[in-house]
Motif scaffolding. Structure first.
Motif, short mmCIF file in Angstrom:
data_model
loop_
_atom_site.label_atom_id
_atom_site.label_comp_id
_atom_site.label_asym_id
_atom_site.label_seq_id
_atom_site.Cartn_x
_atom_site.Cartn_y
_atom_site.Cartn_z
N GLU A 207 0.81 -1.23 0.00
CA GLU A 207 0.00 0.00 0.00
C GLU A 207 0.84 1.28 0.00
OE1 GLU A 207 0.05 -1.67 4.27
OE2 GLU A 207 -0.22 -2.44 2.22
N ARG A 208 2.14 1.17 0.23
CA ARG A 208 3.00 2.35 0.19
C ARG A 208 3.47 2.68 -1.22
NH1 ARG A 208 7.81 2.07 2.69
NH2 ARG A 208 7.89 4.35 2.71
N LEU A 209 3.20 1.77 -2.17
CA LEU A 209 3.57 2.03 -3.56
C LEU A 209 2.60 3.06 -4.15
CD1 LEU A 209 5.41 1.12 -5.97
CD2 LEU A 209 3.57 -0.46 -6.58
N VAL A 210 3.16 4.16 -4.70
CA VAL A 210 2.31 5.23 -5.23
C VAL A 210 2.32 5.30 -6.74
CG1 VAL A 210 2.60 6.61 -3.14
CG2 VAL A 210 4.14 6.99 -5.08
N GLY A 211 3.26 4.60 -7.40
CA GLY A 211 3.30 4.67 -8.85
C GLY A 211 4.39 3.79 -9.42
N VAL B 232 0.37 -1.16 -21.87
CA VAL B 232 1.31 -1.48 -20.79
C VAL B 232 0.74 -1.08 -19.41
CG1 VAL B 232 3.61 -1.05 -19.86
CG2 VAL B 232 3.29 -1.33 -22.33
N PRO B 233 0.20 0.15 -19.24
CA PRO B 233 -0.31 0.51 -17.92
C PRO B 233 -1.38 -0.45 -17.41
CG PRO B 233 -0.07 2.48 -19.24
CD PRO B 233 0.16 1.31 -20.17
N THR C 4 -1.46 -6.06 -11.32
CA THR C 4 -0.70 -6.40 -10.11
C THR C 4 -0.56 -5.21 -9.17
OG1 THR C 4 0.59 -8.03 -11.35
CG2 THR C 4 1.50 -7.30 -9.23
N PHE C 5 -0.24 -4.03 -9.74
CA PHE C 5 -0.04 -2.82 -8.95
C PHE C 5 -1.12 -1.81 -9.31
CE2 PHE C 5 4.44 -4.38 -9.74
CZ PHE C 5 4.66 -4.86 -8.45
N ASP C 6 -2.08 -1.63 -8.44
CA ASP C 6 -3.22 -0.74 -8.72
C ASP C 6 -2.85 0.70 -8.37
OD1 ASP C 6 -5.70 0.20 -9.41
OD2 ASP C 6 -6.66 -0.38 -7.52
N VAL C 7 -1.92 1.25 -9.14
CA VAL C 7 -1.44 2.61 -8.92
C VAL C 7 -1.24 3.27 -10.28
CG1 VAL C 7 -0.27 2.09 -6.72
CG2 VAL C 7 0.97 1.80 -8.89
N THR C 8 -0.84 4.54 -10.26
CA THR C 8 -0.49 5.23 -11.49
C THR C 8 0.67 4.52 -12.18
OG1 THR C 8 -1.19 7.38 -10.63
CG2 THR C 8 0.40 7.40 -12.43
N VAL C 9 0.53 4.24 -13.48
CA VAL C 9 1.61 3.63 -14.26
C VAL C 9 1.89 4.54 -15.45
CG1 VAL C 9 2.37 1.65 -15.62
CG2 VAL C 9 0.95 1.30 -13.57
#
Length: 397
Positions: A142-146, A176-177, A183-188
């Motif tokens: 949850e600390r991943l922001v992008g 790609v995003p 897997t990572f529900d953040v800004t890509v």
């Protein structure tokens, strides 16, 4: 109409992003200092700083010297408030890193891959590496922001889709995003590798330079352009594609007058290798060119220097039009030694106007393998820490 100084819904949060931009330099400040810098009322600044503290984007940073009474508290940017996953994909390798919100690399790893294996296989490998690095850092998901990704081909930056990339079969218009967000529900964010290298090179070697051109000479040739302190992508994201510029004919060149090939077909590592093979020299690609140049092979040195002159022919136009302060030459062929750089300088200084070159530096890249992932991290932090994004985070907090 809502008074922006008072906030909306969550008092003091609207406008917190502007306060935050001041604090991103890492210097600790008091609320009174921030009020002086912004011209805002202390109560307004206090509300916005409190919102940033609640969001975790700033942290208490001790007390300032008292001028009488209770010492005022200081606050500072908190780079540990989140992390970014940064990826630099090349034709034959991938570097994956975890960075904090100041874009400082916490951990990284480089491993071989073949970009021609296609997007699913390559991205699955990168995602697995990213998960492992986050675990190695002890970072909660949850600390991943992008996530920021650089790829070796043209990219429509607004969608993150590669567009007709010549050395990336199967990648054309691949989303790609969306694939990474499974897997990572953040800004890509996805960009051409040369653009992220330009950002990384500026941060590592030229942080005070506002006008810089980074040129990568390897299997292909491309440029990243920073003008007025801002990376220039152009209308569709193809700015800097100098490899597909037709090289102006020069009487000094061994090429015939009717040669209409573009720069990449003449001066890339692949092109230099082909020229050497035509002379009966065993050179399959860029790595062989580098090996031969480093061993002092006369024909390889001569061909590499001539490639530098051809790059210089195109760069002279760039210099006259954009007037950069620094041109940084990178990529595998540049790492072979000074020969490519010498050819570039020879032509650029001769063909550009004196006003554009009187303070122009043409230098070799000094950045290591982390320049690309650093640039990818910077690309993400520029978006997720923008004033509007910070306002939104402060409101959610």
């Amino acid at each position: 109409m809502v008074d922006a100084a008072r906030g909306s819904g969550a008092a003091g949060t609207t406008g917190a992003g502007e306060i935050f931009q001041i604090l991103r330099d890492g210097r600790a400040r008091t609320k009174a200092e921030l009020a002086t810098l912004t011209g805002l009322a202390r109560s307004t600044v206090s509300g916005r700083v409190d919102a940033l503290l609640t969001a975790g984007l700033v942290r208490p940073a001790g007390e300032a010297v008292s001028t009488g009474g209770r010492p005022p508290a200081r606050v500072a940017f908190n780079p540990a408030a989140g992390v970014v996953l940064a990826v630099d994909l090349g034709a034959t390798h991938a570097t994956v890193a975890v960075a904090d919100l100041a874009a400082d690399i916490l951990v990284s790893n480089t491993h071989p891959l073949d970009i021609a294996d296609g997007p699913e296989r390559v991205l699955d490998s990168v995602i697995a590496e990213g998960v492992a690095l986050l675990e190695r850092c002890g970072t909660a998901p949850e600390r991943l922001v992008g996530v920021g990704i650089g790829v070796p081909g043209p990219v429509e930056h607004s969608t993150g889709r590669p567009t007709n990339p010549p050395i990336m079969p199967g990648w054309d218009r691949f989303d790609v995003p969306r694939y990474v967000q499974r897997t990572f529900d953040v800004t890509v964010l996805v960009d051409n590798d040369v653009n992220i290298l330009a950002l990384g090179e500026q941060a590592l070697g030229w942080p005070g330079v506002q006008d810089l051109v980074y040129v990568k000479v390897a299997t292909g040739i491309g440029a990243g352009i920073i003008s007025g302190g801002v990376l220039q992508r152009g209308a569709q994201g193809s700015a800097g594609d100098m490899g597909h510029v037709q090289v102006p004919f020069s009487h000094d060149s061994p090429r015939p007058p009717g040669d209409e090939r573009d720069l990449e077909a003449i001066a890339s590592g692949t092109a230099i290798a082909a020229d050497l093979r035509a002379q009966g020299i065993d050179a399959a690609g860029s790595s062989d060119v580098v090996r031969l140049v480093r061993s002092g092979h006369p024909a390889a040195i001569a061909a590499t220097r001539q490639a530098g002159r051809e790059v210089g022919e195109v760069l002279a136009t760039v210099v006259n039009m954009l007037n950069p302060s620094v041109i940084v030459i990178g990529g595998s062929i540049a790492r072979a030694g000074e020969h490519l750089l010498a050819g570039v300088r020879e032509v650029v200084y001769r063909r550009s106007i004196p006003l554009a070159t009187q303070h122009l530096g043409i230098v070799q890249s000094q950045a290591g393998e982390t320049a690309g992932v650093l640039g990818a991290a910077i690309m993400v932090t520029q978006q997720v820490l923008s004033p509007s994004a910070v306002d939104a985070r402060a409101i959610r907090a």
